[in-house]
Design an enzyme around this catalytic site. Structure first.
Site, PDB file in Angstrom:
ATOM      1  N   LYS A  43     -30.246  -1.934  -2.954  1.00  0.00           N
ATOM      2  CA  LYS A  43     -31.009  -0.880  -3.663  1.00  0.00           C
ATOM      3  C   LYS A  43     -31.304   0.312  -2.747  1.00  0.00           C
ATOM      4  CE  LYS A  43     -33.159  -4.060  -6.986  1.00  0.00           C
ATOM      5  NZ  LYS A  43     -32.543  -5.340  -6.623  1.00  0.00           N
ATOM      6  N   THR A  83     -37.582  -4.069 -13.488  1.00  0.00           N
ATOM      7  CA  THR A  83     -38.214  -4.779 -14.609  1.00  0.00           C
ATOM      8  C   THR A  83     -39.673  -5.132 -14.302  1.00  0.00           C
ATOM      9  OG1 THR A  83     -37.076  -6.728 -13.806  1.00  0.00           O
ATOM     10  CG2 THR A  83     -36.183  -5.696 -15.765  1.00  0.00           C
ATOM     11  N   LYS A 128     -24.186 -12.883  -5.340  1.00  0.00           N
ATOM     12  CA  LYS A 128     -25.049 -11.740  -5.016  1.00  0.00           C
ATOM     13  C   LYS A 128     -25.890 -12.025  -3.780  1.00  0.00           C
ATOM     14  CE  LYS A 128     -28.974 -10.298  -7.293  1.00  0.00           C
ATOM     15  NZ  LYS A 128     -29.995  -9.678  -6.434  1.00  0.00           N
ATOM     16  N   ASP A 132     -32.450   6.971  -0.194  1.00  0.00           N
ATOM     17  CA  ASP A 132     -32.770   7.787   0.987  1.00  0.00           C
ATOM     18  C   ASP A 132     -32.085   9.140   0.803  1.00  0.00           C
ATOM     19  OD1 ASP A 132     -33.481   8.635   3.610  1.00  0.00           O
ATOM     20  OD2 ASP A 132     -33.222   6.607   4.418  1.00  0.00           O
TER      21      ASP A 132
HETATM   22  O1  C5P Z   1     -33.328 -16.572 -10.118  1.00  0.00           O
HETATM   23  P1  C5P Z   1     -33.127 -15.447 -11.086  1.00  0.00           P
HETATM   24  O2  C5P Z   1     -32.055 -15.713 -12.124  1.00  0.00           O
HETATM   25  O3  C5P Z   1     -34.416 -14.956 -11.708  1.00  0.00           O
HETATM   26  O4  C5P Z   1     -32.562 -14.253 -10.172  1.00  0.00           O
HETATM   27  C1  C5P Z   1     -32.338 -12.972 -10.666  1.00  0.00           C
HETATM   28  C2  C5P Z   1     -31.806 -12.089  -9.589  1.00  0.00           C
HETATM   29  O5  C5P Z   1     -31.709 -10.767 -10.115  1.00  0.00           O
HETATM   30  C3  C5P Z   1     -32.680 -11.998  -8.348  1.00  0.00           C
HETATM   31  O6  C5P Z   1     -31.796 -11.838  -7.230  1.00  0.00           O
HETATM   32  C4  C5P Z   1     -33.492 -10.759  -8.571  1.00  0.00           C
HETATM   33  O7  C5P Z   1     -33.857 -10.095  -7.384  1.00  0.00           O
HETATM   34  C5  C5P Z   1     -32.518  -9.881  -9.352  1.00  0.00           C
HETATM   35  N1  C5P Z   1     -33.154  -8.871 -10.172  1.00  0.00           N
HETATM   36  C6  C5P Z   1     -34.058  -9.178 -11.189  1.00  0.00           C
HETATM   37  N2  C5P Z   1     -34.610  -8.174 -11.931  1.00  0.00           N
HETATM   38  C7  C5P Z   1     -34.291  -6.909 -11.667  1.00  0.00           C
HETATM   39  C8  C5P Z   1     -33.387  -6.593 -10.661  1.00  0.00           C
HETATM   40  C9  C5P Z   1     -32.832  -7.621  -9.924  1.00  0.00           C
HETATM   41  O8  C5P Z   1     -34.344 -10.345 -11.444  1.00  0.00           O
HETATM   42  N3  C5P Z   1     -34.805  -5.948 -12.403  1.00  0.00           N
END
Ligand code: C5P
Length: 242
Positions: free
Chosen positions: A69, A131, A40, A72
């Protein structure tokens, strides 16, 4: 509820989030080659490197989830999704709150930019409720619902707009699976393998719990990328799920 993803091997359902500088991201990709399938790219890496980071990771043989994300007017989102797909993105995100015309424009743009790939090969995901937003934060921007109610409402909008699925917390995966059916992508971050650091994630689930709740894919970043041995950390999660 079962989904069409349940038969797919675990390693194809774990997306490794590369939230780090370019050199580190490329070096992690080299290490994870032959193990992980999906990587990702989020805003930080993308805005630092531009579309070349997507093509470089693709050339290394990975599928790329480009998590920008989009939000627009439909014309802009169509153009952005087309350019993202043309750069090689296999999965991309748009905010469901942009509305069904915007989601449909994004889906069409992604398809137009994916030349020769079939519709199933380019995955368009809707962001439901971040979240980081709780009930008071939603109320402060005029949304008089709990996050769970708002996620369910937006899941229905995403389904009716015909996009591939949504991104949501593992805690909302079960409700979304029943709203969106067995073919929807439900991609869940906020996942922590047993015994790993929470970091700044507060509402977390283990990989197995996320899949049992109906996730099609999980996003895992730091528990893999900041591990002493990222390959071993990735393989341990695969094992935990199996
Ligand atoms: O390092 P970690 O496992 O926390 O990374 C989670 C990934 O998922 C990050 O790239 C974060 O931006 C993304 N993400 C998140 N919560 C969300 C949406 C995306 O943690 N609600």
């Amino acid at each position: 509820m079962l989904s069409i993803f349940d038969e797919i091997p675990a390693r194809e359902r774990i997306i490794v989030a590369l939230d780090c500088p370019r050199d580190e991201a490329l070096s992690l990709a080299d290490d994870l080659r032959g193990h992980a399938i999906w990587l990702k790219v989020g805003m930080t890496l993308y805005y630092a490197c531009g579309p070349s980071i997507v093509s470089e990771l693709r050339e290394k043989g990975f599928k790329v989830f480009l998590d920008l994300k989009l939000h627009d007017i439909p014309h802009q989102v169509r153009g952005a999704a087309e350019a993202a797909a043309r750069s090689g993105a296999d999965m991309l995100t748009m905010h469901v709150s942009g509305g069904s015309a915007m989601l449909e424009a994004g889906r069409q743009g992604a398809l137009a930019g994916s030349e020769g790939r079939s519709e199933g090969d380019i995955v368009t995901l809707g962001i439901t409720v971040l979240t980081s937003m709780d009930e008071p934060a939603l109320a402060s921007v005029g949304v008089p619902r709990t996050p769970e109610e708002q996620v369910a409402l937006l899941g229905d909008v995403a389904k009716r707009a015909g996009i591939s699925g949504v991104v949501a917390s593992p805690r909302e995966a079960a409700a979304l699976r029943s709203i969106m059916g067995d073919r929807a992508y439900i991609v869940t971050p906020g996942v922590r393998p047993k015994g790993s650091e929470k970091g700044d994630q507060s509402r977390i689930s283990t990989p197995s719990d996320a899949f049992c709740a109906g996730a099609s894919h999980i996003v895992v970043g730091r528990p893999i990328t900041q591990a002493k041995d990222p390959v071993q950390a990735f393989e341990r999660i695969c094992g935990e799920i199996a």
